[in-house]
Motif scaffolding. Structure first.
Motif, PDB file in Angstrom:
ATOM      1  N   UNK A  29      50.997  35.372  11.707  1.00  0.00           N
ATOM      2  CA  UNK A  29      50.787  34.317  12.708  1.00  0.00           C
ATOM      3  C   UNK A  29      49.752  34.786  13.714  1.00  0.00           C
ATOM      4  N   UNK A  30      48.990  33.816  14.251  1.00  0.00           N
ATOM      5  CA  UNK A  30      47.910  34.086  15.199  1.00  0.00           C
ATOM      6  C   UNK A  30      48.050  33.122  16.370  1.00  0.00           C
ATOM      7  N   UNK A  31      48.093  33.652  17.595  1.00  0.00           N
ATOM      8  CA  UNK A  31      48.198  32.821  18.797  1.00  0.00           C
ATOM      9  C   UNK A  31      46.798  32.652  19.396  1.00  0.00           C
ATOM     10  N   UNK A  32      46.358  31.418  19.543  1.00  0.00           N
ATOM     11  CA  UNK A  32      45.035  31.096  20.065  1.00  0.00           C
ATOM     12  C   UNK A  32      45.030  31.183  21.592  1.00  0.00           C
ATOM     13  N   UNK A  33      44.051  31.918  22.153  1.00  0.00           N
ATOM     14  CA  UNK A  33      43.879  31.996  23.604  1.00  0.00           C
ATOM     15  C   UNK A  33      42.685  31.174  24.069  1.00  0.00           C
ATOM     16  N   UNK A  47      45.505  36.574  19.677  1.00  0.00           N
ATOM     17  CA  UNK A  47      46.265  37.770  19.337  1.00  0.00           C
ATOM     18  C   UNK A  47      47.013  37.562  18.026  1.00  0.00           C
ATOM     19  N   UNK A  48      46.995  38.598  17.192  1.00  0.00           N
ATOM     20  CA  UNK A  48      47.758  38.577  15.948  1.00  0.00           C
ATOM     21  C   UNK A  48      49.222  38.805  16.323  1.00  0.00           C
ATOM     22  N   UNK A  49      50.053  37.804  16.112  1.00  0.00           N
ATOM     23  CA  UNK A  49      51.474  37.889  16.466  1.00  0.00           C
ATOM     24  C   UNK A  49      52.238  38.770  15.489  1.00  0.00           C
ATOM     25  N   UNK A  50      52.006  38.571  14.199  1.00  0.00           N
ATOM     26  CA  UNK A  50      52.582  39.444  13.185  1.00  0.00           C
ATOM     27  C   UNK A  50      51.763  39.337  11.912  1.00  0.00           C
ATOM     28  N   UNK A 102      49.067  29.619  14.916  1.00  0.00           N
ATOM     29  CA  UNK A 102      48.616  29.230  13.591  1.00  0.00           C
ATOM     30  C   UNK A 102      49.215  30.146  12.533  1.00  0.00           C
ATOM     31  N   UNK A 103      49.494  29.604  11.375  1.00  0.00           N
ATOM     32  CA  UNK A 103      49.997  30.395  10.257  1.00  0.00           C
ATOM     33  C   UNK A 103      48.817  30.918   9.439  1.00  0.00           C
TER      34      UNK A 103
END
Length: 107
Positions: A29-33, A47-50, A102-103
């Motif tokens: 998962x990726x969180x958009x900033x 940031x790459x969440x996992x 995002x996945x």
């Protein structure tokens, strides 16, 4: 369309091929900033969440796009892992918004 037709102004070919996700389970998962358009390509900073991200992997939100290039601290890198803050340069238009998660799927 032949080469000469394209050269002398015939109709331009357009790619109507859609990006499809084949794998069923996301690999991260990726969180958009932040989002930008740079030279016609959508660029996401976040940031790459996992998981792990490689160029060629696909991102899915409302739309689907392919990761063209990954940059970390303004240098191109081969991959990104958990906790990395990176810029993803995309092929396609994802229309992502800040705060969206995002996945990530393998190609």
């Amino acid at each position: 369309m032949g080469f000469l037709s394209r050269l002398f102004g015939g109709k331009k070919e357009t790619s109507t091929e859609e990006i499809q996700i084949v794998s069923r389970k996301p690999v991260g998962k990726f969180r958009v900033e932040k989002t930008f358009k740079i030279l016609g390509k959508e660029t996401l900073i976040g940031k790459v969440e996992n998981g792990i991200i490689y160029p060629g992997y696909k991102l899915r939100g409302k739309e689907v796009a392919v990761i063209y290039k990954i940059e970390k601290e303004r240098k191109t890198v081969d991959f990104a892992i958990d906790g990395d803050t990176v810029a993803l340069i995309l092929e396609g238009d994802l229309k992502a918004k800040p705060g969206e998660v995002l996945e990530i799927y393998q190609s």
